[in-house]
Design a protein around this motif. Structure first.
Motif, PDB file in Angstrom:
ATOM      1  N   THR A  37       0.845  -1.190   0.000  1.00  0.00           N
ATOM      2  CA  THR A  37       0.000   0.000   0.000  1.00  0.00           C
ATOM      3  C   THR A  37       0.883   1.243   0.000  1.00  0.00           C
ATOM      4  O   THR A  37       1.797   1.347   0.812  1.00  0.00           O
ATOM      5  CB  THR A  37      -0.878  -0.014   1.261  1.00  0.00           C
ATOM      6  OG1 THR A  37      -1.570  -1.256   1.284  1.00  0.00           O
ATOM      7  CG2 THR A  37      -1.863   1.134   1.267  1.00  0.00           C
ATOM      8  N   THR A  40      -0.072   6.276   2.187  1.00  0.00           N
ATOM      9  CA  THR A  40      -0.977   6.255   3.331  1.00  0.00           C
ATOM     10  C   THR A  40      -1.183   7.689   3.816  1.00  0.00           C
ATOM     11  O   THR A  40      -2.292   8.096   4.147  1.00  0.00           O
ATOM     12  CB  THR A  40      -0.400   5.375   4.457  1.00  0.00           C
ATOM     13  OG1 THR A  40      -0.099   4.094   3.891  1.00  0.00           O
ATOM     14  CG2 THR A  40      -1.367   5.205   5.606  1.00  0.00           C
ATOM     15  N   GLN A 122       2.073  -2.398   5.072  1.00  0.00           N
ATOM     16  CA  GLN A 122       0.715  -2.871   4.757  1.00  0.00           C
ATOM     17  C   GLN A 122       0.715  -3.435   3.339  1.00  0.00           C
ATOM     18  O   GLN A 122       1.229  -2.809   2.410  1.00  0.00           O
ATOM     19  CB  GLN A 122      -0.279  -1.717   4.859  1.00  0.00           C
ATOM     20  CG  GLN A 122      -1.723  -2.172   4.672  1.00  0.00           C
ATOM     21  CD  GLN A 122      -2.710  -1.010   4.706  1.00  0.00           C
ATOM     22  OE1 GLN A 122      -2.415   0.055   5.243  1.00  0.00           O
ATOM     23  NE2 GLN A 122      -3.869  -1.213   4.135  1.00  0.00           N
ATOM     24  N   PHE A 131      -1.472  -3.574   8.408  1.00  0.00           N
ATOM     25  CA  PHE A 131      -1.045  -2.204   8.738  1.00  0.00           C
ATOM     26  C   PHE A 131       0.441  -2.022   8.452  1.00  0.00           C
ATOM     27  O   PHE A 131       1.165  -2.987   8.231  1.00  0.00           O
ATOM     28  CB  PHE A 131      -1.344  -1.884  10.204  1.00  0.00           C
ATOM     29  CG  PHE A 131      -0.711  -2.846  11.183  1.00  0.00           C
ATOM     30  CD1 PHE A 131       0.597  -2.672  11.603  1.00  0.00           C
ATOM     31  CD2 PHE A 131      -1.430  -3.944  11.650  1.00  0.00           C
ATOM     32  CE1 PHE A 131       1.176  -3.574  12.475  1.00  0.00           C
ATOM     33  CE2 PHE A 131      -0.846  -4.853  12.535  1.00  0.00           C
ATOM     34  CZ  PHE A 131       0.460  -4.655  12.942  1.00  0.00           C
ATOM     35  N   THR A 132       0.845  -0.765   8.493  1.00  0.00           N
ATOM     36  CA  THR A 132       2.261  -0.416   8.361  1.00  0.00           C
ATOM     37  C   THR A 132       2.762   0.009   9.731  1.00  0.00           C
ATOM     38  O   THR A 132       2.064   0.711  10.457  1.00  0.00           O
ATOM     39  CB  THR A 132       2.449   0.746   7.365  1.00  0.00           C
ATOM     40  OG1 THR A 132       1.953   0.336   6.100  1.00  0.00           O
ATOM     41  CG2 THR A 132       3.916   1.123   7.220  1.00  0.00           C
ATOM     42  N   ARG A 170      -3.020   2.311   9.093  1.00  0.00           N
ATOM     43  CA  ARG A 170      -3.697   1.500   8.095  1.00  0.00           C
ATOM     44  C   ARG A 170      -4.409   2.432   7.122  1.00  0.00           C
ATOM     45  O   ARG A 170      -5.114   3.362   7.535  1.00  0.00           O
ATOM     46  CB  ARG A 170      -4.714   0.574   8.754  1.00  0.00           C
ATOM     47  CG  ARG A 170      -5.525  -0.227   7.741  1.00  0.00           C
ATOM     48  CD  ARG A 170      -6.325  -1.313   8.421  1.00  0.00           C
ATOM     49  NE  ARG A 170      -7.288  -1.893   7.504  1.00  0.00           N
ATOM     50  CZ  ARG A 170      -7.000  -2.818   6.605  1.00  0.00           C
ATOM     51  NH1 ARG A 170      -5.766  -3.270   6.498  1.00  0.00           N
ATOM     52  NH2 ARG A 170      -7.921  -3.290   5.791  1.00  0.00           N
TER      53      ARG A 170
END
Lengths: 293, 180
Positions: A37, A40, A122, A131-132, A170
């Motif tokens: 992802t 963010t 993520q 999540f990151t 997230r």
């Protein structure tokens, strides 16, 4: 005639069906890949604090952050515009996941140096990570007061403070991202009548993308177990991120004037709800120093 | 009537079992020339299946795998222009005509079919070459994509950095697909 049209219809149908088969066959053949992802948040800063974002490898970011005085100084203080607090900073992406930075904030004439590392990213697809997680650590030295001005024999260690944060975020969809920021600040020297050496805070923040280049952001830190007599407030902020090419403009309003972790987490002097609101902005400019292959 | 349907179905069944080739190597490059800066991105993660007997072909290009010189270009490309989270792939499905596989060598071909970019599907006809090398088949093509056609909008502030149309080139190497 009728027969012919049926014939053609079937031919077209079978052709379509077949080439769709080829594409779906292709999808089946495709090896599952990991989709990380991205974006963010739009910047490494949310309002005053950090985000999980790191710079890309070889990118250098120049951060110019600015806070005006409090709005409730009224017309006399031109709603805060008479005063200004700045932080000039640089952050460099050593790898896509590891960043180093330095900066200087005019509040308490503070110099800082930090590291951030994206521990978990993520992702979906072949690897599912909800999540990151970025670990962030900063050391800061306040260079005020000068030795000759100090009321006691001030040493370098009295000036030092350290902050560790776990940034957990997230991105729920392309519109909305949410972040948690458990933080601990250690100050070597404090006035024990009102503060502890180690102070813990829990932060929450978010980003709502309202158009292609504009997002709304917010950030709040709740300080845990604050001793009686502590005159400081929990930092709260709202902002608008506007992105244009290599620049990100963040217009913010916050009750903190400090821009290092020590200052905004533990020494926010303003009460947001009685109008101690500082307008401000963060401007970042990203330069690609090392080109990717 | 029944005979005809039967005939069509059997023909389809036979055609569907034709020799399929899959992409062993793939390279998709796009090049955007604008007054401020030229932008090139490369992608080596695409997939393709090519049925050499019927000429049918399908491509699937993961948008996220386009690599740029600058990290920020990639971020903007994915987030602002291609909306990769919504439209992760670009696909083509169609048919290649104008070749005889048994003739070998390099032959000029034409591909026609549906190209899907940014969720928008358009019928296209593009020229290319097909080359037979041993048991491999090489396909190359170069064509222009107008951003407007696929609802990819350019920001007003940065319009000088991004061209109205980009040149796309494809270079695929196919090998016979072994059924497992």
């Amino acid at each position: 005639m009728k027969r012919n049209s049926i014939f053609f219809g079937l031919m077209i149908l079978s052709f379509i069906a077949k080439s769709q088969d080829l594409l779906s066959e292709l999808e089946k053949e495709a090896k599952p890949t990991i989709n990380y992802t991205g974006s963010t948040f739009k910047s490494t800063r949310l309002i005053n604090g950090q985000t999980i974002e790191t710079k890309g490898k070889g990118e250098l970011e120049f951060i110019f952050a600015h806070r005006f005085g409090a709005i409730n100084t009224g017309l006399y203080g031109l709603f805060g515009l008479d005063e200004a607090y700045t932080r000039l900073g640089l952050e460099y992406g050593v790898t896509d996941r590891l960043g180093v930075g330095v900066g200087r904030n005019s509040v308490d004439k503070t110099m800082d140096a930090y590291l951030r590392y994206k521990v978990l990213r993520q992702s979906s697809g072949a690897r599912n990570m909800p999540f990151t997680l970025t670990a962030f650590g900063i050391a800061a030295v306040r260079t005020t007061p000068r030795k000759e001005d100090a009321t006691y024999d001030i040493q370098l260690e009295d000036r030092m403070s350290y902050t560790g944060q776990l940034l957990i975020a997230r991105k729920f969809n392309s519109m909305f991202s949410f972040q948690l920021m458990p933080s601990i600040v250690h100050k070597n020297t404090v006035d024990r009548t009102m503060e502890k050496n180690d102070q813990v805070a829990m932060g929450i923040g978010g980003r709502l993308r309202v158009s292609r280049s504009v997002s709304l952001t917010t950030e709040y830190y709740y300080r845990v177990d604050v001793p009686q007599g502590n005159p400081y407030y929990n930092p709260l902020g709202f902002g608008i991120d506007i992105e244009t090419g290599g620049h990100v403009f963040q217009l913010v309003m916050t009750n903190s004037r400090g821009l290092t972790e020590r200052a905004y987490l533990t020494e926010t002097a303003g009460d947001f709800f009685s109008g101690d609101i500082h307008l401000g902005f963060n401007i970042t400019r990203t330069f690609q120093i090392k080109k990717k292959k | 009537m029944k005979k005809i349907i039967f005939l069509i179905l059997t023909t389809c069944a036979i055609a569907a079992s034709g020799q399929k080739y899959i992409a062993e190597k793939s390279l998709v490059v796009f090049f955007s020339k604008a007054s401020v800066e030229d932008i090139t991105a490369k992608n080596i993660q695409s997939n393709s299946i090519f049925d050499v007997e019927t000429g049918e072909i399908a491509f699937s290009i993961p948008i996220k795998e386009f690599q740029f010189a600058k990290s920020l270009m990639k971020e903007h490309f994915n987030e602002k222009y291609m909306e990769t989270e919504k439209f992760p792939k670009s696909t083509f499905q169609g048919i290649i005509t104008g070749y005889q596989i048994k003739d070998g060598g390099t032959q000029s071909v034409k591909a026609s079919g549906k190209l899907m970019i940014h969720g928008v599907t358009k019928e296209i006809d593009v020229p290319g070459t097909l080359e037979v090398v041993g048991n491999k088949v090489l396909l190359k093509s170069r064509f222009i994509v107008k951003l407007e056609d696929y609802s990819v909008t350019r920001p007003q502030l940065l319009w000088k950095n991004i061209a109205e149309q980009v040149e796309v080139s494809l270079d695929f190497t196919f090998i016979p697909h072994e059924k497992k």
